[in-house]
Each structure stands twice: as structure tokens, then as C-alpha cells.
Design a protein around this motif. Structure first.
Motif, PDB file in Angstrom:
ATOM      1  N   ILE A   1       3.332  10.580   3.657  1.00  0.00           N
ATOM      2  CA  ILE A   1       2.402   9.667   4.320  1.00  0.00           C
ATOM      3  C   ILE A   1       2.734   8.224   4.001  1.00  0.00           C
ATOM      4  O   ILE A   1       2.615   7.338   4.855  1.00  0.00           O
ATOM      5  CB  ILE A   1       0.954  10.016   3.917  1.00  0.00           C
ATOM      6  N   ALA A   2       3.180   7.970   2.770  1.00  0.00           N
ATOM      7  CA  ALA A   2       3.578   6.605   2.413  1.00  0.00           C
ATOM      8  C   ALA A   2       4.711   6.120   3.318  1.00  0.00           C
ATOM      9  O   ALA A   2       4.777   4.932   3.663  1.00  0.00           O
ATOM     10  CB  ALA A   2       4.011   6.554   0.951  1.00  0.00           C
ATOM     11  N   GLY A   3       5.597   7.031   3.720  1.00  0.00           N
ATOM     12  CA  GLY A   3       6.664   6.647   4.646  1.00  0.00           C
ATOM     13  C   GLY A   3       6.117   6.245   6.006  1.00  0.00           C
ATOM     14  O   GLY A   3       6.576   5.257   6.599  1.00  0.00           O
ATOM     15  N   PHE A   4       5.132   6.986   6.507  1.00  0.00           N
ATOM     16  CA  PHE A   4       4.496   6.616   7.779  1.00  0.00           C
ATOM     17  C   PHE A   4       3.792   5.268   7.667  1.00  0.00           C
ATOM     18  O   PHE A   4       3.809   4.462   8.604  1.00  0.00           O
ATOM     19  CB  PHE A   4       3.499   7.694   8.205  1.00  0.00           C
ATOM     20  N   ILE A   5       3.157   5.020   6.533  1.00  0.00           N
ATOM     21  CA  ILE A   5       2.464   3.747   6.323  1.00  0.00           C
ATOM     22  C   ILE A   5       3.456   2.596   6.349  1.00  0.00           C
ATOM     23  O   ILE A   5       3.218   1.553   6.973  1.00  0.00           O
ATOM     24  CB  ILE A   5       1.687   3.772   4.994  1.00  0.00           C
ATOM     25  N   ALA A   6       4.588   2.770   5.670  1.00  0.00           N
ATOM     26  CA  ALA A   6       5.616   1.724   5.660  1.00  0.00           C
ATOM     27  C   ALA A   6       6.149   1.463   7.068  1.00  0.00           C
ATOM     28  O   ALA A   6       6.408   0.310   7.445  1.00  0.00           O
ATOM     29  CB  ALA A   6       6.758   2.122   4.725  1.00  0.00           C
ATOM     30  N   TYR A   7       6.294   2.523   7.863  1.00  0.00           N
ATOM     31  CA  TYR A   7       6.766   2.347   9.243  1.00  0.00           C
ATOM     32  C   TYR A   7       5.757   1.558  10.065  1.00  0.00           C
ATOM     33  O   TYR A   7       6.124   0.709  10.881  1.00  0.00           O
ATOM     34  CB  TYR A   7       7.011   3.720   9.872  1.00  0.00           C
TER      35      TYR A   7
ATOM     36  N   THR B   1       0.826  -1.198   0.000  1.00  0.00           N
ATOM     37  CA  THR B   1       0.000   0.000   0.000  1.00  0.00           C
ATOM     38  C   THR B   1       0.866   1.256   0.000  1.00  0.00           C
ATOM     39  O   THR B   1       0.584   2.230  -0.712  1.00  0.00           O
ATOM     40  CB  THR B   1      -0.923   0.004   1.228  1.00  0.00           C
ATOM     41  N   ALA B   2       1.921   1.234   0.814  1.00  0.00           N
ATOM     42  CA  ALA B   2       2.821   2.388   0.869  1.00  0.00           C
ATOM     43  C   ALA B   2       3.447   2.651  -0.497  1.00  0.00           C
ATOM     44  O   ALA B   2       3.525   3.802  -0.961  1.00  0.00           O
ATOM     45  CB  ALA B   2       3.910   2.140   1.919  1.00  0.00           C
ATOM     46  N   TRP B   3       3.893   1.572  -1.128  1.00  0.00           N
ATOM     47  CA  TRP B   3       4.472   1.727  -2.466  1.00  0.00           C
ATOM     48  C   TRP B   3       3.434   2.237  -3.455  1.00  0.00           C
ATOM     49  O   TRP B   3       3.711   3.097  -4.297  1.00  0.00           O
ATOM     50  CB  TRP B   3       5.017   0.375  -2.925  1.00  0.00           C
ATOM     51  N   GLU B   4       2.209   1.726  -3.331  1.00  0.00           N
ATOM     52  CA  GLU B   4       1.121   2.099  -4.235  1.00  0.00           C
ATOM     53  C   GLU B   4       0.805   3.586  -4.115  1.00  0.00           C
ATOM     54  O   GLU B   4       0.654   4.292  -5.125  1.00  0.00           O
ATOM     55  CB  GLU B   4      -0.110   1.258  -3.887  1.00  0.00           C
ATOM     56  N   ILE B   5       0.733   4.077  -2.881  1.00  0.00           N
ATOM     57  CA  ILE B   5       0.419   5.492  -2.667  1.00  0.00           C
ATOM     58  C   ILE B   5       1.556   6.374  -3.177  1.00  0.00           C
ATOM     59  O   ILE B   5       1.325   7.414  -3.820  1.00  0.00           O
ATOM     60  CB  ILE B   5       0.140   5.754  -1.177  1.00  0.00           C
ATOM     61  N   ALA B   6       2.804   5.963  -2.899  1.00  0.00           N
ATOM     62  CA  ALA B   6       3.939   6.756  -3.359  1.00  0.00           C
ATOM     63  C   ALA B   6       3.981   6.803  -4.886  1.00  0.00           C
ATOM     64  O   ALA B   6       4.221   7.871  -5.485  1.00  0.00           O
ATOM     65  CB  ALA B   6       5.233   6.165  -2.804  1.00  0.00           C
ATOM     66  N   ALA B   7       3.761   5.646  -5.513  1.00  0.00           N
ATOM     67  CA  ALA B   7       3.771   5.613  -6.976  1.00  0.00           C
ATOM     68  C   ALA B   7       2.662   6.474  -7.549  1.00  0.00           C
ATOM     69  O   ALA B   7       2.856   7.202  -8.538  1.00  0.00           O
ATOM     70  CB  ALA B   7       3.638   4.169  -7.459  1.00  0.00           C
ATOM     71  N   GLU B   8       1.481   6.414  -6.915  1.00  0.00           N
ATOM     72  CA  GLU B   8       0.352   7.209  -7.397  1.00  0.00           C
ATOM     73  C   GLU B   8       0.637   8.695  -7.227  1.00  0.00           C
ATOM     74  O   GLU B   8       0.291   9.514  -8.088  1.00  0.00           O
ATOM     75  CB  GLU B   8      -0.908   6.824  -6.624  1.00  0.00           C
TER      76      GLU B   8
END
Length: 415
Positions: free
Chosen positions: A194-200, A104-111
Motif C-alpha cells: 500500500i505504501a507503494g500505491f501511496i507513493a505513486y 507518509t508512504a515512507w512512514e507506513i513502510a517503516a512502520e
């Protein structure tokens, strides 16, 4: 041997926990499915790539909810091949959910970096609808985490954390739409952060689950509670080794315990008391194995009721104002330590004897002296169950009793 009543109660509690966890997981599946349908509908109206990606993200949550239900069901199964149960399946499910969080984190960052969306105009009510969707995963996630902690379900906690992560992703969608509505494209940089927070968050879930899969020790607070339960038994002198691990939401405990010299039946009774006490104090204990070992004693501890601090022995047990504790060295037969304790049961209206005996058991005496027989009284039953000997003395002062005990111990050594 475990108390059957305790085992029956633990079994009822476990069935109730299984029922509640399955119910909460089913709620999660229903809510996730509804979110997917609503987001797909709104994405079609707004022509939003971000909202469409969030719908895909919610569809991953549907798969995670299905995996959660399967994990909860399989974790309670036992067979000859898996005599300890499949409890760790829950932790495997939690790992899968953590990987979905990373995706999900990767998906949000890519988007955020590549998604442009479309220029389809949309009404303000779409923004209101998306804003309302933000609260749904937060409320569901908070509920799941709370129930997961109450019923010690790691997969439920992981799923709840995943839902709270959804709050961030849906918030990104909302601000992306809001920015597009006012012509201010500011959502891309925020989405990457936010993607970084999700990955954490995913790392926290993965770390906790892997600790259990690798048989790491339980948390310090639970370990301390188990240690206290073991040391509270009057037969226990010390703990030589204590290990405990999580398997799913259940705990397995094994302890090597140094006990006062006793026969096999006495050691078995003490082990049963320890098992029952651990199950009462620590939730979700699946198995407790106690290995009793005899301990070499350097002293013998005696207890005797007193009338006053000068050492006058009391003719009454439960009503005595004080109790003296005496440690007499086994080898030399001399007093090593003396302590006088107040009797907290003295002012009780009822059950003075049994409460005083229970207080003394916390001090782990080997022999209790009294001027009158305790036979047939409640205090005797307390001492007998803990294998503490009771003796009659005709001494009137503590000094006379100490001299008599020292002579008796030295005589035993000479023999």
C-alpha cells in the motif's frame, strides 16, 4: 476590449469560487484536527503503534490544510512586484502536499517493517471505531476533489487526493489491529504494498503541479476549445500561434491571429469579441491577449441568396431557401469555388434575417449581395458588426452575378 458586463460577471464568478474553495479548505482543517484527536485517543486505549503513527500522519494533514488555506489566500494577491498575481502559490502548496504524501508512504513502510506495537488488550469497539474512521477521509477527499475540479483549484484537488490516500493508511491500521485481535500478524507485507500505491499517488500530484510551475501547455481539450473560439470570429482567417498556460487554477492565453484586412478599430473590435467568446467557453481565464495581423488574401468570398439550385437569385434574404458561396481569385479574377448551402432560418417564424446572417458569418464571407437593400434590417447590423460589406445586384441569375464579379475584380487588378 473586453465587454464590461463580461468582466463584471467573471469577477463575480471568481469571488464566488474563492469563497467556496476557502470554505472547503476550512472544512478540511476541522475534520483533520478531529481525526488527530480521535486517533490519539484510540491509540492510547489500544496501545497501537500503527494507530499512533496514523495519528501523526493526520497531524501532517492538519499542516497541509493550513498550508492550503495560506496558499489559497496568497494566490489571489497582486502587487507591483507580482502584477500577474501569486496564483502559482497554489501549485507550490500542491508540491508540498505531494512531498507529505511521499513522507507518509515512507512512514507506513517503516512502520510495517519495524513497528511491533504493544500487547495491550483492547475491546472490539475499538475495531469498529477505526473502521468508521476509514470512511471519513474518503468522503472528505472525494468532496474536495469534486469541488477542486468544479472550481479549478489544483491545491484543493491535491489535498483531496491526499485524503483518499489516508483511506489506505487507516485501512492498514484497521487490518493490523484486526490481525492482532485474532493473533494473525499479516498486516506488515500489505502495508509495504500500500505504501507503494501511496507513493505513486504522490507522484501524480507532484507531476501535475510541476507541469504548471514550469509553464507547460494546458490540456488538449481546453486548447481545442480556445482554438475554436478564435476561429469562430468572422474576421479571423487563421491562427499563426496559440499559447496558453495554467497558473494555479487560472489560465493565461495569448494568440497571434491572421485577420482580414481592416483598420485598427476593426481589429480591436474583433479582438474584443474573441476575448469575450473565450471567457464564455473556458472557465477561469485570467487574461487573454490577441495580436491581430493582416493576412494576404488569395480570394474574395461572396454570398448571395438563391430561390433554387439552378441559380436563380432570390429577391428576399431571410426567406431564401439557399445561399451560394463564391470564392473569386484575386489575381486572375476567376471563380475558384462554388458551394450552395440550405438556409436553416427559412422556416423560422421570427428573426429569419438575423439568423440567416449569423449562419453566413460562420462561412466568413467578405461581401454579401442581395437584390433588395438590407439597410435598416437586422441582417445589416450583423454584417456591419463583423465588417462584412453588403451590395445590391440587379442580376437575376448566379451565372450573371459571377460574370459581373469576375469582370469587376479583373478591372481592379488592371488599375
Amino acid at each position: 476590449m473586453d465587454d464590461p458586463a463580461v468582466q463584471e460577471g467573471a469577477g463575480d464568478d471568481r469571488q464566488e469560487a474563492e469563497r467556496v474553495v476557502r470554505k472547503v479548505a476550512f472544512y478540511s482543517l476541522i475534520v483533520n484536527t478531529a481525526l488527530v484527536l480521535v486517533k490519539l485517543y484510540l491509540a492510547g486505549i489500544a496501545g497501537s503503534l500503527a494507530l499512533g503513527a496514523d495519528a501523526v500522519h493526520s497531524s501532517l494533514d492538519v499542516l497541509a490544510s493550513l498550508a492550503l488555506l495560506a496558499g489559497i489566500y496568497l494566490s489571489s494577491r497582486k502587487s507591483r512586484e507580482f502584477p500577474y498575481g501569486l496564483y502559482k502559490v497554489e501549485n507550490i502548496v500542491a508540491v508540498i502536499i505531494a512531498l507529505l504524501v511521499f513522507f507518509t508512504a515512507w512512514e507506513i513502510a517503516a512502520e510495517a517493517l519495524t513497528g511491533e506495537g504493544t500487547a495491550t488488550p483492547f475491546s472490539g469497539w475499538v475495531l469498529i471505531a477505526v473502521a468508521a474512521l476509514v470512511t471519513v477521509p474518503y468522503l472528505l477527499g472525494t468532496y474536495e476533489v469534486r469541488m477542486g475540479r468544479d472550481y479549478h483549484s489544483p491545491s484543493l484537488i491535491a489535498d483531496g487526493r491526499q485524503h483518499r490516500v489516508d483511506v489506505l493508511s487507516t485501512s492498514v491500521v484497521f487490518f493490523a489491529l484486526l490481525a492482532r485481535y485474532f493473533g494473525l500478524p499479516i498486516d506488515h507485507a500489505a502495508a509495504v504494498v500500500i505504501a507503494g500505491f501511496i507513493a505513486y499517488s504522490g507522484w501524480d500530484i507532484l507531476k501535475d503541479s510541476m507541469r504548471t510551475l514550469l509553464d507547460a501547455s494546458i490540456d488538449h481539450a481546453t486548447r481545442d476549445a480556445i482554438r475554436s473560439a478564435v476561429l469562430a470570429d468572422p474576421m479571423v482567417i487563421g491562427i499563426r500561434n496559440l499559447t496558453a498556460r495554467n497558473s494555479g487554477r487560472y489560465i493565461f492565453v495569448e494568440a497571434v491571429v491572421a485577420m482580414k484586412p481592416t483598420d485598427l478599430a476593426g481589429a480591436d473590435l474583433a479582438s474584443g469579441r474573441i476575448q469575450d467568446r473565450i471567457r464564455r467557453l473556458v472557465p477561469n481565464v485570467e487574461r487573454v491577449v490577441i495580436h491581430p495581423e493582416p493576412a494576404e488574401r488569395s480570394h474574395i468570398r461572396y454570398a448571395v441568396p438563391l430561390i433554387d439550385l439552378d441559380g436563380t437569385i432570390s429577391p428576399h434574404f431571410g426567406e431564401a431557401p439557399y445561399f451560394a458561396l463564391l470564392d473569386i481569385g484575386v489575381k486572375e479574377g476567376r471563380l475558384e469555388r462554388k458551394e450552395i448551402l440550405p438556409n436553416p432560418a427559412r422556416d423560422l417564424e421570427r428573426q429569419k434575417g438575423i439568423r440567416a446572417a449569423e449562419m453566413l458569418l460562420e462561412q466568413k464571407p467578405d461581401i454579401v449581395y442581395s437584390q433588395q437593400p438590407l439597410a435598416g434590417k437586422s441582417a445589416e447590423y450583423v454584417f456591419e458588426s463583423a465588417q462584412v460589406r453588403t451590395k445590391i445586384t440587379d442580376a437575376t441569375t448566379l451565372a450573371d452575378l459571377i460574370a459581373g464579379i469576375e469582370e469587376e475584380v479583373r478591372a481592379d487588378q488592371r488599375e
